[in-house]
Design a protein around this motif. Structure first.
Motif, PDB file in Angstrom:
ATOM      1  N   ASP A 272      10.220  -6.599  53.638  1.00 44.01           N
ATOM      2  CA  ASP A 272      10.049  -5.749  54.828  1.00 44.01           C
ATOM      3  C   ASP A 272      10.913  -6.280  55.965  1.00 44.01           C
ATOM      4  O   ASP A 272      10.973  -7.490  56.214  1.00 44.01           O
ATOM      5  CB  ASP A 272       8.575  -5.742  55.258  1.00 44.01           C
ATOM      6  CG  ASP A 272       7.689  -5.028  54.244  1.00 44.01           C
ATOM      7  OD1 ASP A 272       8.240  -4.218  53.475  1.00 44.01           O
ATOM      8  OD2 ASP A 272       6.480  -5.295  54.222  1.00 44.01           O
ATOM      9  N   HIS A 273      11.538  -5.375  56.675  1.00 44.65           N
ATOM     10  CA  HIS A 273      12.461  -5.779  57.738  1.00 44.65           C
ATOM     11  C   HIS A 273      11.719  -5.969  59.055  1.00 44.65           C
ATOM     12  O   HIS A 273      12.054  -5.358  60.071  1.00 44.65           O
ATOM     13  CB  HIS A 273      13.573  -4.738  57.875  1.00 44.65           C
ATOM     14  CG  HIS A 273      14.450  -4.634  56.670  1.00 44.65           C
ATOM     15  ND1 HIS A 273      15.412  -3.669  56.516  1.00 44.65           N
ATOM     16  CD2 HIS A 273      14.492  -5.384  55.533  1.00 44.65           C
ATOM     17  CE1 HIS A 273      16.013  -3.823  55.349  1.00 44.65           C
ATOM     18  NE2 HIS A 273      15.467  -4.867  54.737  1.00 44.65           N
ATOM     19  N   THR A 274      10.756  -6.861  59.038  1.00 42.35           N
ATOM     20  CA  THR A 274      10.038  -7.197  60.262  1.00 42.35           C
ATOM     21  C   THR A 274      10.756  -8.338  60.964  1.00 42.35           C
ATOM     22  O   THR A 274      11.560  -9.070  60.366  1.00 42.35           O
ATOM     23  CB  THR A 274       8.598  -7.611  59.944  1.00 42.35           C
ATOM     24  OG1 THR A 274       8.606  -8.789  59.126  1.00 42.35           O
ATOM     25  CG2 THR A 274       7.869  -6.495  59.206  1.00 42.35           C
TER      26      THR A 274
ATOM     27  N   ALA B 229      13.675 -13.432  60.980  1.00 42.95           N
ATOM     28  CA  ALA B 229      13.858 -14.729  61.629  1.00 42.95           C
ATOM     29  C   ALA B 229      13.867 -15.855  60.605  1.00 42.95           C
ATOM     30  O   ALA B 229      14.698 -16.772  60.667  1.00 42.95           O
ATOM     31  CB  ALA B 229      12.753 -14.951  62.660  1.00 42.95           C
ATOM     32  N   LEU B 230      12.947 -15.792  59.652  1.00 41.38           N
ATOM     33  CA  LEU B 230      12.889 -16.814  58.610  1.00 41.38           C
ATOM     34  C   LEU B 230      14.142 -16.769  57.732  1.00 41.38           C
ATOM     35  O   LEU B 230      14.692 -17.816  57.365  1.00 41.38           O
ATOM     36  CB  LEU B 230      11.634 -16.625  57.762  1.00 41.38           C
ATOM     37  CG  LEU B 230      11.387 -17.649  56.650  1.00 41.38           C
ATOM     38  CD1 LEU B 230      11.270 -19.053  57.237  1.00 41.38           C
ATOM     39  CD2 LEU B 230      10.140 -17.288  55.846  1.00 41.38           C
ATOM     40  N   GLY B 231      14.602 -15.563  57.400  1.00 42.55           N
ATOM     41  CA  GLY B 231      15.799 -15.429  56.567  1.00 42.55           C
ATOM     42  C   GLY B 231      17.040 -15.998  57.237  1.00 42.55           C
ATOM     43  O   GLY B 231      17.867 -16.653  56.586  1.00 42.55           O
TER      44      GLY B 231
ATOM     45  N   ARG C 176      13.554  -9.010  68.049  1.00 41.60           N
ATOM     46  CA  ARG C 176      12.336  -9.801  67.868  1.00 41.60           C
ATOM     47  C   ARG C 176      12.605 -11.058  67.035  1.00 41.60           C
ATOM     48  O   ARG C 176      12.068 -12.143  67.335  1.00 41.60           O
ATOM     49  CB  ARG C 176      11.268  -8.941  67.187  1.00 41.60           C
ATOM     50  CG  ARG C 176       9.955  -9.657  66.900  1.00 41.60           C
ATOM     51  CD  ARG C 176       9.363 -10.237  68.153  1.00 41.60           C
ATOM     52  NE  ARG C 176       8.124 -10.975  67.886  1.00 41.60           N
ATOM     53  CZ  ARG C 176       7.592 -11.865  68.701  1.00 41.60           C
ATOM     54  NH1 ARG C 176       8.188 -12.139  69.859  1.00 41.60           N
ATOM     55  NH2 ARG C 176       6.483 -12.477  68.380  1.00 41.60           N
ATOM     56  N   ALA C 177      13.451 -10.964  66.011  1.00 44.52           N
ATOM     57  CA  ALA C 177      13.760 -12.110  65.162  1.00 44.52           C
ATOM     58  C   ALA C 177      14.398 -13.228  65.966  1.00 44.52           C
ATOM     59  O   ALA C 177      14.046 -14.406  65.818  1.00 44.52           O
ATOM     60  CB  ALA C 177      14.676 -11.673  64.019  1.00 44.52           C
ATOM     61  N   LEU C 178      15.325 -12.902  66.854  1.00 48.60           N
ATOM     62  CA  LEU C 178      15.984 -13.927  67.653  1.00 48.60           C
ATOM     63  C   LEU C 178      15.056 -14.480  68.733  1.00 48.60           C
ATOM     64  O   LEU C 178      15.174 -15.644  69.131  1.00 48.60           O
ATOM     65  CB  LEU C 178      17.265 -13.375  68.266  1.00 48.60           C
ATOM     66  CG  LEU C 178      18.525 -13.638  67.425  1.00 48.60           C
ATOM     67  CD1 LEU C 178      18.453 -12.864  66.108  1.00 48.60           C
ATOM     68  CD2 LEU C 178      19.788 -13.272  68.180  1.00 48.60           C
TER      69      LEU C 178
ATOM     70  N   TRP D 253      16.731 -18.103  69.943  1.00 42.16           N
ATOM     71  CA  TRP D 253      18.181 -18.152  69.957  1.00 42.16           C
ATOM     72  C   TRP D 253      18.717 -17.198  71.022  1.00 42.16           C
ATOM     73  O   TRP D 253      18.158 -16.134  71.253  1.00 42.16           O
ATOM     74  CB  TRP D 253      18.766 -17.766  68.605  1.00 42.16           C
ATOM     75  CG  TRP D 253      18.435 -18.719  67.492  1.00 42.16           C
ATOM     76  CD1 TRP D 253      17.964 -19.989  67.622  1.00 42.16           C
ATOM     77  CD2 TRP D 253      18.552 -18.467  66.095  1.00 42.16           C
ATOM     78  NE1 TRP D 253      17.777 -20.562  66.392  1.00 42.16           N
ATOM     79  CE2 TRP D 253      18.128 -19.646  65.422  1.00 42.16           C
ATOM     80  CE3 TRP D 253      18.972 -17.390  65.339  1.00 42.16           C
ATOM     81  CZ2 TRP D 253      18.118 -19.757  64.039  1.00 42.16           C
ATOM     82  CZ3 TRP D 253      18.967 -17.481  63.956  1.00 42.16           C
ATOM     83  CH2 TRP D 253      18.545 -18.658  63.312  1.00 42.16           C
ATOM     84  N   THR D 254      19.829 -17.589  71.631  1.00 40.19           N
ATOM     85  CA  THR D 254      20.484 -16.705  72.595  1.00 40.19           C
ATOM     86  C   THR D 254      21.105 -15.533  71.847  1.00 40.19           C
ATOM     87  O   THR D 254      21.802 -15.735  70.843  1.00 40.19           O
ATOM     88  CB  THR D 254      21.571 -17.457  73.374  1.00 40.19           C
ATOM     89  OG1 THR D 254      20.978 -18.586  74.018  1.00 40.19           O
ATOM     90  CG2 THR D 254      22.207 -16.554  74.418  1.00 40.19           C
ATOM     91  N   ARG D 255      20.858 -14.349  72.333  1.00 36.33           N
ATOM     92  CA  ARG D 255      21.371 -13.162  71.634  1.00 36.33           C
ATOM     93  C   ARG D 255      22.279 -12.363  72.575  1.00 36.33           C
ATOM     94  O   ARG D 255      22.179 -12.443  73.792  1.00 36.33           O
ATOM     95  CB  ARG D 255      20.226 -12.272  71.156  1.00 36.33           C
ATOM     96  CG  ARG D 255      19.516 -11.530  72.258  1.00 36.33           C
ATOM     97  CD  ARG D 255      18.453 -10.576  71.723  1.00 36.33           C
ATOM     98  NE  ARG D 255      17.902  -9.727  72.763  1.00 36.33           N
ATOM     99  CZ  ARG D 255      16.917 -10.032  73.575  1.00 36.33           C
ATOM    100  NH1 ARG D 255      16.357 -11.239  73.470  1.00 36.33           N
ATOM    101  NH2 ARG D 255      16.481  -9.197  74.500  1.00 36.33           N
TER     102      ARG D 255
END
Length: 527
Positions: free
Chosen positions: A224-226, A231-233, A261-263, A268-270
């Motif tokens: 699932d693309h949550t 973030a873990l990937g 949300r993942a960053l 991490w700076t996005r």
């Protein structure tokens, strides 16, 4: 035996002598003995096609002709005549014949080199592995080298390609092992078969101060693309390549909520891709306008071969460029603007084709439709150039963002008070969307830093508040004391003070500004 006869007596001197050329003759000597070129008419014996007697006759009797024959023999390699005879063939020895028919040993260098070249072709051009089992490909390989035996696709998929991947991975690992800093780009996308993938590319400056980009992986991502899973990937991907998260300066993403949300989870700076945001701004500016939908008339030509053929004929008749119509695609940046441009270019041909078919006459664009498309194209066409310029990966583009935003606000998309209508509405929508997306303080700080480090811009697009704190602000935020970046910043500090004075002088008037600018230039030249 080949003979050339001489007529006897003076009365026979004028007799026409007809000589038949020797068939299959490859020696140059036959230029003098098989064609009526010889000076004398003596009979010269050449048993079994041996030409030694003929050369001996020329040497002893006709010195000039002998020199010509010798030169011709030397230039032709002693085998072919100037009359275009067939070249002499060399018979292979018995050992050479067996060698030519024997396949390469699979441990030989030649076999390994060809196999590696085929594996590199599969990987580099991303062709299906089953290509090597197709008759056409096998025929090409056999024609190029009949001694090479092509392995099956299992050999390439289980041995060659994994070995090639390991070799390339080790080389990239050595290249990025000691990076002081790097940025990254990531994206989720789907293949033509709707399979989900995630890609990760890093960007860095090598020891020769050249910008490099390396796509580290494109991995199958069925989960699932949550935000949490993504973030873990991403963490696992950086760890697998031995990259320290602390050295990640920034990661560029699209505007997807799950990527944002993942960053945030990874802290991490996005930075959102400017090209993607500009594309979204353009799409949103005309998304709900029914007048723009008239340009989708191109879909009528997409599914009808008859209309495509009629359009080609109309283009020739009207002397229009033989261009195909462009269909809008949500995933292709700027495709809507390009579609409208092509409709305007081919307006006469489109009108002629649609008018000829009673069933499609209702799709004929009116003059109001053309005016609308021209207004939209005029407003959005300049933005297409920025999309292309800020989407390159062979040069640094992040320092362009603030200058481009400034240019859009003060010039290209600046609202004109005495004008109103669709064109001005579109400009306002695009500008409002971009300003909203780039007002985030963290994003503004990152863009300010990038623009400051660009020697073309320096402090030109910095606010007075940022300008006052610029020297300490840069070094403190980067926390790279002793690094090459920090040393460059220190070199710029003496310019920053002058630039701050320059900004204040600019508010005092043009003359003061020009004088101060000249003094600043002189100081920079001396330093």
């Amino acid at each position: 035996m080949s003979e050339v006869s001489e007529p006897d007596g003076e009365t026979d001197a004028a007799v026409e002598v007809t000589l038949v050329p020797k068939r299959g003759g490859t020696s140059v000597i036959w230029n003098w003995f098989v064609i009526c070129k010889a000076v004398c008419r003596r009979v010269v014996t050449a048993r079994g096609g041996n030409t030694s007697n003929l050369f001996h006759h020329l040497k002893n009797t006709h010195a000039r002709e002998y020199e010509e024959a010798t030169r011709a023999k030397t230039s032709a390699g002693g085998t072919s005549s100037t009359s275009g005879a067939r070249p002499k063939t060399t018979q292979l020895s018995l050992q050479a014949s067996f060698t030519a028919a024997t396949p390469y040993d699979k441990s030989s260098k030649k076999w390994k080199d060809i196999t590696r070249a085929i594996a590199l072709y599969i990987a580099k051009d991303m062709v299906p592995i089953q290509t090597i089992e197709r008759d056409g490909f096998r025929h090409v390989v056999h024609t190029l080298d009949s001694r090479y035996e092509l392995p099956g696709r299992n050999f390439f998929s289980q041995k060659c390609l994994p070995e090639l991947y390991t070799e390339v991975r080790d080389r990239v690992m050595n290249e990025i092992r000691h990076l002081e800093a790097y940025s990254a780009t990531t994206d989720l996308w789907s293949s033509r078969t709707t399979e989900p993938y995630i890609s990760l590319t890093i960007h860095f400056i090598d020891d020769d101060w050249k910008l490099r980009s390396r796509c580290l992986q494109t991995a199958f991502f069925p989960e699932d693309h949550t935000g949490a899973i993504i973030a873990l990937g991403l963490k696992d991907a950086l760890s697998a390549w031995g990259l320290d998260e602390a050295r990640l300066v920034c990661m560029t993403i699209d505007s997807g909520a799950n990527m944002v949300r993942a960053l945030e989870i990874n802290k991490w700076t996005r930075l959102a891709c400017f090209g993607h945001r500009l594309h979204n701004a353009i799409e949103r500016s005309v998304q709900h306008d029914a007048r723009v939908a008239r340009a989708t008339v191109v879909s009528t030509f997409s599914y009808s071969w008859k209309k495509k053929n009629a359009l080609t004929s109309a283009q020739r008749e009207l002397n229009l460029p033989p261009h195909k119509l462009i269909t809008e695609s949500p995933t292709r940046w700027g495709s809507r603007v390009k579609m409208m441009e092509r409709v305007l270019e081919q307006e006469k041909a489109i009108t002629q084709v649609l008018a000829a078919d009673q069933k499609s006459r209702h799709l004929l664009p009116t003059w109001q439709d053309i005016d609308v498309l021209e207004a939209i194209t005029k407003a959005l066409k300049p933005l297409q150039d920025f999309t292309d310029a800020l989407s390159g990966e062979e040069y640094v583009s992040v320092s362009y963002v603030k200058p481009v935003l400034h240019l859009l606000n003060t010039n290209i998309l600046k609202p004109e008070e005495d004008k109103a209508g669709l064109c001005e509405d579109i400009k306002k929508r695009v500008l409002d969307y971009l300003n909203e997306k780039y007002k985030d303080p963290a994003t503004d700080e990152l863009l300010t830093m990038a623009t400051f480090l660009d020697p073309r811009f320096k402090t030109t697009y910095m606010s007075p508040e940022k300008l006052e704190e610029c020297p300490t602000f840069q070094v403190a935020r980067l926390d790279m004391s002793g690094s090459r970046t920090a040393s460059l910043i220190r070199q710029e500090e003496h310019n920053v003070v002058n630039k701050a004075d320059l900004l204040r002088a600019q508010r005092d008037g043009p003359y003061v500004y020009e004088q101060q600018a000249r003094r600043t230039e002189l100081k920079e030249e001396k330093s």
